[in-house]
Scaffold this motif. Sequence first.
Motif, PDB file in Angstrom:
ATOM      1  N   LYS A 125      83.390  56.589  44.498  1.00 14.25           N
ATOM      2  CA  LYS A 125      82.562  56.572  45.709  1.00 14.25           C
ATOM      3  C   LYS A 125      83.147  57.563  46.705  1.00 14.25           C
ATOM      4  O   LYS A 125      84.366  57.611  46.895  1.00 14.25           O
TER       5      LYS A 125
ATOM      6  N   SER B 241      74.982  62.399  42.249  1.00 16.21           N
ATOM      7  CA  SER B 241      75.326  61.110  42.860  1.00 16.21           C
ATOM      8  C   SER B 241      74.061  60.347  43.205  1.00 16.21           C
ATOM      9  O   SER B 241      72.965  60.897  43.241  1.00 16.21           O
TER      10      SER B 241
ATOM     11  N   HIS C  46      78.184  57.877  48.750  1.00 15.45           N
ATOM     12  CA  HIS C  46      77.586  58.210  47.457  1.00 15.45           C
ATOM     13  C   HIS C  46      78.470  57.690  46.331  1.00 15.45           C
ATOM     14  O   HIS C  46      79.672  57.555  46.502  1.00 15.45           O
ATOM     15  N   GLU C  47      77.861  57.471  45.183  1.00 15.91           N
ATOM     16  CA  GLU C  47      78.609  57.170  43.962  1.00 15.91           C
ATOM     17  C   GLU C  47      78.354  58.298  42.975  1.00 15.91           C
ATOM     18  O   GLU C  47      77.194  58.658  42.719  1.00 15.91           O
ATOM     19  N   ILE C  48      79.415  58.887  42.434  1.00 16.53           N
ATOM     20  CA  ILE C  48      79.271  59.947  41.437  1.00 16.53           C
ATOM     21  C   ILE C  48      78.720  59.304  40.164  1.00 16.53           C
ATOM     22  O   ILE C  48      79.277  58.330  39.653  1.00 16.53           O
ATOM     23  N   THR C  49      77.605  59.846  39.659  1.00 17.73           N
ATOM     24  CA  THR C  49      76.930  59.253  38.506  1.00 17.73           C
ATOM     25  C   THR C  49      76.919  60.138  37.274  1.00 17.73           C
ATOM     26  O   THR C  49      76.718  59.648  36.162  1.00 17.73           O
TER      27      THR C  49
END
Length: 151
Positions: A90, A129, A98-101
């Motif tokens: 995050k 993200s 944001h969360e890195i996806t």
Amino acid sequence: MIINGKVLSINISETKGVIKNPMNAGEFIENFGLKDDAHSGKWHRQVSLLGVESINKMIEMGVKNLSFGKFAENITTEGIRLYEIPVGTKIKIGETIHEITQIGKECHTGCAIKNQVGKCVMPKEGVFSRVLKGGIIKIGDIIEEYCDKAV
């Protein structure tokens, strides 16, 4: 890993697969992405990020006329090797979280960016993200790891 960078540009387009246009600030909507951007939506690649360091690699290889948004990134960063941030991390950018996806992506056939630029760094160095907390991101905002655990 210490995450310490800043936002150089926020970029937007109304159509997928084209160069994005820079803007001074953007409104990022929780679980959606950049307001009015073609890539926004309820999926895992709501926001794309690319470091100026990656863009500079292309310039060093002789690619000319590169500017922010040319690789269709929503946020151009400085000071972070984005592609080394683990998926699930995050990050706080301006008012947002944001969360890195996803790290990298497969370029689609007929990609306008690859056709115009000749090569593309997004497949290996672009990061995606999803927006966990919405808000405004401005040029110059700090990017840092977000820890939601109580200390």
